[in-house]
Design a protein around this motif. Structure first.
Motif, PDB file in Angstrom:
ATOM      1  N   TRP A 248       0.841  -1.199   0.000  1.00 20.88           N
ATOM      2  CA  TRP A 248       0.000   0.000   0.000  1.00 20.88           C
ATOM      3  C   TRP A 248       0.882   1.257   0.000  1.00 20.88           C
ATOM      4  O   TRP A 248       1.858   1.325   0.739  1.00 20.88           O
ATOM      5  N   ASP A 249       0.469   2.255  -0.758  1.00 21.38           N
ATOM      6  CA  ASP A 249       1.194   3.527  -0.731  1.00 21.38           C
ATOM      7  C   ASP A 249       0.739   4.398   0.435  1.00 21.38           C
ATOM      8  O   ASP A 249       1.471   5.251   0.924  1.00 21.38           O
ATOM      9  N   ASP A 250      -0.498   4.234   0.826  1.00 29.37           N
ATOM     10  CA  ASP A 250      -1.070   4.943   1.970  1.00 29.37           C
ATOM     11  C   ASP A 250      -2.290   4.145   2.373  1.00 29.37           C
ATOM     12  O   ASP A 250      -2.564   3.097   1.783  1.00 29.37           O
TER      13      ASP A 250
ATOM     14  N   ASN B   9      -6.828  11.070  -7.835  1.00 28.46           N
ATOM     15  CA  ASN B   9      -6.226  12.289  -8.385  1.00 28.46           C
ATOM     16  C   ASN B   9      -5.841  13.259  -7.270  1.00 28.46           C
ATOM     17  O   ASN B   9      -6.534  13.380  -6.269  1.00 28.46           O
ATOM     18  N   GLY B  10      -4.751  13.956  -7.480  1.00 30.95           N
ATOM     19  CA  GLY B  10      -4.329  14.975  -6.510  1.00 30.95           C
ATOM     20  C   GLY B  10      -3.599  14.351  -5.334  1.00 30.95           C
ATOM     21  O   GLY B  10      -3.896  13.237  -4.916  1.00 30.95           O
ATOM     22  N   LEU B  11      -2.641  15.090  -4.847  1.00 31.89           N
ATOM     23  CA  LEU B  11      -1.852  14.613  -3.718  1.00 31.89           C
ATOM     24  C   LEU B  11      -2.147  15.522  -2.531  1.00 31.89           C
ATOM     25  O   LEU B  11      -2.064  16.738  -2.658  1.00 31.89           O
ATOM     26  N   PHE B  12      -2.514  14.924  -1.424  1.00 34.13           N
ATOM     27  CA  PHE B  12      -2.863  15.724  -0.246  1.00 34.13           C
ATOM     28  C   PHE B  12      -2.081  15.242   0.962  1.00 34.13           C
ATOM     29  O   PHE B  12      -1.769  14.057   1.085  1.00 34.13           O
ATOM     30  N   LYS B  13      -1.828  16.171   1.881  1.00 36.94           N
ATOM     31  CA  LYS B  13      -1.132  15.818   3.116  1.00 36.94           C
ATOM     32  C   LYS B  13      -2.030  14.936   3.964  1.00 36.94           C
ATOM     33  O   LYS B  13      -3.224  15.216   4.093  1.00 36.94           O
TER      34      LYS B  13
ATOM     35  N   PHE C 141       3.638  13.412   4.885  1.00 32.30           N
ATOM     36  CA  PHE C 141       3.251  12.108   4.333  1.00 32.30           C
ATOM     37  C   PHE C 141       1.989  12.380   3.530  1.00 32.30           C
ATOM     38  O   PHE C 141       1.069  13.030   4.022  1.00 32.30           O
ATOM     39  N   PHE C 142       1.981  11.911   2.312  1.00 35.86           N
ATOM     40  CA  PHE C 142       0.916  12.318   1.395  1.00 35.86           C
ATOM     41  C   PHE C 142       0.113  11.119   0.906  1.00 35.86           C
ATOM     42  O   PHE C 142       0.621  10.000   0.868  1.00 35.86           O
TER      43      PHE C 142
ATOM     44  N   ARG D   9      -2.805   9.895  -2.229  1.00 32.74           N
ATOM     45  CA  ARG D   9      -3.516  10.269  -3.444  1.00 32.74           C
ATOM     46  C   ARG D   9      -4.992  10.288  -3.115  1.00 32.74           C
ATOM     47  O   ARG D   9      -5.520   9.384  -2.485  1.00 32.74           O
TER      48      ARG D   9
ATOM     49  N   ILE E  74     -12.785  13.751  -2.416  1.00 26.13           N
ATOM     50  CA  ILE E  74     -13.414  14.931  -3.012  1.00 26.13           C
ATOM     51  C   ILE E  74     -14.738  14.424  -3.573  1.00 26.13           C
ATOM     52  O   ILE E  74     -14.770  13.587  -4.482  1.00 26.13           O
TER      53      ILE E  74
ATOM     54  N   THR F 208      -5.009  20.954   5.480  1.00 22.80           N
ATOM     55  CA  THR F 208      -5.068  20.507   4.101  1.00 22.80           C
ATOM     56  C   THR F 208      -6.122  21.273   3.323  1.00 22.80           C
ATOM     57  O   THR F 208      -5.860  21.815   2.264  1.00 22.80           O
ATOM     58  N   ARG F 209      -7.316  21.295   3.803  1.00 21.54           N
ATOM     59  CA  ARG F 209      -8.349  22.061   3.111  1.00 21.54           C
ATOM     60  C   ARG F 209      -9.512  22.315   4.060  1.00 21.54           C
ATOM     61  O   ARG F 209      -9.663  21.639   5.069  1.00 21.54           O
TER      62      ARG F 209
END
Lengths: 336, 309
Positions: free
Chosen positions: B63-65, B80-84, B90-91, B93, B143, B188-189
């Motif tokens: 796993w990447d995350d 899509n998009g990379l978020f903290k 550590f990010f 997708r 999202i 992050t948002r």
């Protein structure tokens, strides 16, 4: 000094040539002499600088060929840090996250050699010197010595200030402070702002501030309190959504991130032009610089180059439109 | 009794990352990559055994995350998009939800079968948990362009997870639900919508009817306490709410700091809980991804030394 309207720049990193990656590996294994390693870095540095210039970038850099990573490069040169090993950032990207284990000291210049080399080899009047900011180095290090992150960040600000004064004496005109972590803890943003202001204090140079992948509403409240003249932010990654916070940028410049550095798809010049027209609804073109979202180093080198080429072509489309209205150049502003 | 346990991921070894990179650029075959996963998992299980960690995961080496690659196996989601990931360097997708969610064919049950085989070979006495992101955390980190509310999106994710959980070859499933303790970071948002506490609780409890659940929270004190599950609390950055009546796991070793804890101080911290609970799981407080590999293993060894107290 005058620059073409919508000056183009890079954020900092660029893919290292494959041969250079092999040189790094050989060096780490102890199979290469220091002198040969340094020569390889300098050759790669010129190659990338030329690549940026060939793409048409107005304010280039060398893609950080001599830097292993954006925090490690600095923590390795500041005494008082210790390395336990790499930590993953995402996917298969890692960095050597240092631990502050004793009082930090400025023991050697951090980027002076890089700057001298690039200045001696560029065809451009101005280059951008990217330097990781004090809060981000503090945030992306382990702290085993200082009583607080604030204390650690301010110590780092003092160290960076020494470097900036050195660079100023050497003729540097534009430093970009990379602070991708400065909004990580909303409660600590004032600490980051204070650390940045301490780092730039007494230095008469253009400072940009790069922040990415964060909630920019937190930054917008401090636009007027941070002593930099430009904010270089990422927008392509977020699909150019949520730009309303830019209304608060009433004086400073915007470094507009228009190329997604985590997506291998190359944006077309028309897409770039559309994005610039959109952001001009928030910031007038005289206060706009154009750059990729962030460093390009994780992309394939050919893709990174094509992204820069298309970015410049997109800028040229808008420049032609602005030229018809008599808007062709802007002054190079130093002060905040 | 104290039972040392692992939650979530181990730091992906750089040697494995290099193999994955080689595979991604076509310089390594799928078979060789699979061999690398098996070999690294075997090494991890041997080290977990040596450290005395009784409940283990496969380390999420594939796993990447905590969201990827699972979200790539869900129809209706684009990556899509990379978020903290919270306030870490550590990010992840991001899942972009574009349509109705449904589970596609996926290799996760097979990956766990492989891990189970390795475990039986090198550490048969350990319990292996599957690890999945929870529906509430998935919803917050997406999202949302398709569902009317985040409640509805969390519900849809729960449906996907329910389907996946029943296919898993293990009896215990760990749900990563940090958002129960730390709602999406403002770092992050801006949060524009939220999952109601009632919905969050109900969705997790519904999932627990399919398999035994171990719900991992971190970066604070959870505001939602699902019943009938093991709840992992972060004792470094949060606490166990007074009203909690269930089975606890305590994140007592700090997985975001290199400084080593003292064993006697950890024992002191656990004493009040030992009086309240017959069985107490102890874990790192969050994912070990945030530490260098060598330090992560030192922390796990320290955790293992608490076992049996």
């Amino acid at each position: 000094m005058e620059l073409p309207i919508l000056p183009t720049s890079v954020i900092g990193s660029y893919p290292k040539p494959r041969w250079l990656l092999r040189i790094y590996s050989l060096y780490e294994l102890g199979r290469l002499q220091e002198e040969d390693f340094r020569e390889a870095i300098r050759d790669a540095s010129v190659a990338v600088l030329r690549e940026h210039e060939r793409a048409g970038i107005d304010i280039p850099w060398d893609g950080e060929m001599g830097r292993s990573e954006m925090t490690e490069h600095f923590t390795a040169r500041i005494s008082g840090f210790k390395f336990y090993g790499p930590v993953r950032v995402w996917g298969n990207a890692y960095f050597n996250k240092a631990a502050a284990v004793s009082k930090l000291e400025y023991s050697e210049p951090l980027v002076l050699d890089e700057f001298r080399w690039i200045k001696a080899n560029t065809t451009r009047e101005v280059v951008k010197v990217p330097i990781t900011g004090p809060y981000t180095i503090a945030e992306w290090s382990f702290n085993e010595y200082y009583s607080s992150k604030e204390e650690l960040a301010f110590e780092l600000a003092g160290i960076l200030n020494k470097e900036f004064k050195l660079l100023e004496r050497e003729g540097a005109k534009f430093i970009q402070l990379d602070e991708p972590a400065m909004l990580n803890h909303p409660d600590e943003v004032p600490i980051a702002v204070e650390a940045i202001n301490r780092a730039v204090k007494g230095v008469n140079m253009k400072f940009g501030l790069h922040v990415c992948y964060s909630n920019y509403n937190l930054l917008a409240d401090y636009f007027d309190e941070i002593n930099v003249s430009q904010f270089a932010l990422e927008f392509a990654n977020r699909g150019f959504r949520d730009m309303e916070f830019l209304r608060k940028l009433t004086h400073g410049e915007l470094g507009f991130g228009v190329v997604d550095v985590h997506n291998p798809r190359v944006e077309s010049p028309e897409e770039v032009a559309r994005a610039i027209r959109k952001v001009m609804g928030y910031v007038e073109p005289e206060r706009l610089y154009v750059n990729p979202d962030c460093g390009l180093k994780l992309l394939d080198r050919r893709i990174a180059y094509q992204k820069l080429v298309n970015m410049v072509r997109g800028v040229e489309i808008v420049r032609r439109e602005l030229k018809r209205a008599g808007r062709e150049t802007i002054p190079f502003r130093r002060s905040a | 009794m104290i039972v040392p346990a692992l939650i979530g991921s181990l730091p992906r070894p750089v040697s494995l990352a290099k193999k994955i990179e080689q595979y991604s650029i076509g310089r390594l075959s799928e078979e060789k990559l699979e061999e690398a996963y098996v070999e690294h998992t075997r090494r991890a299980f041997v080290k977990l055994k040596d450290a005395g960690i009784k409940v283990i995961t496969d380390g999420l080496y594939r796993w990447d995350d905590i969201f990827n690659p699972l979200i790539g196996f869900i129809d209706g989601v684009e990556v899509n998009g990379l978020f903290k990931f919270y306030e870490n360097n550590f990010f992840y997708r991001s899942p972009v939800v574009r349509g109705e969610l449904s589970l596609r064919e996926n290799p996760i049950p097979e990956w766990l079968n492989t891990a189970l085989g390795i475990k039986e070979e090198v550490y048969p006495e350990a319990t292996l948990k599957a690890v999945l992101p929870g529906p509430v955390t998935l919803a917050y980190h997406s999202i949302n362009e398709a569902y009317k509310s985040l409640d509805e999106l969390a519900e849809a994710y729960a449906g996907v997870l329910a389907e996946l959980i029943k296919e898993l070859p293990v009896g215990l499933v760990e749900l990563q639900e940090p958002v129960l303790a730390a709602e999406l970071s403002r770092a992050t948002r801006e949060k524009s919508d939220s999952v109601s506490r009632e919905t969050a609780k109900r969705l997790i409890e519904d999932l627990s009817r399919r398999k035994e659940l171990w719900v991992v929270t971190y970066f604070g004190t959870p505001r939602v306490l699902p019943e009938g599950v093991i709840v992992n609390f972060d004792l470094v950055e949060g606490s166990v709410p007074e009203r909690f009546q269930g089975r606890p796991a305590l994140g007592i070793v700090d997985a975001r700091k290199t400084k080593m804890e003292r064993r006697d101080r950890l024992v002191d911290k656990l004493k009040p809980f030992l009086r309240r609970y017959r069985e107490l799981y102890v874990t790192p407080n969050t994912l070990l991804d945030f530490l260098p590999e060598s330090v992560a293993w030192r922390k796990l060894k320290l955790l293992g030394k608490l076992g049996g107290e």
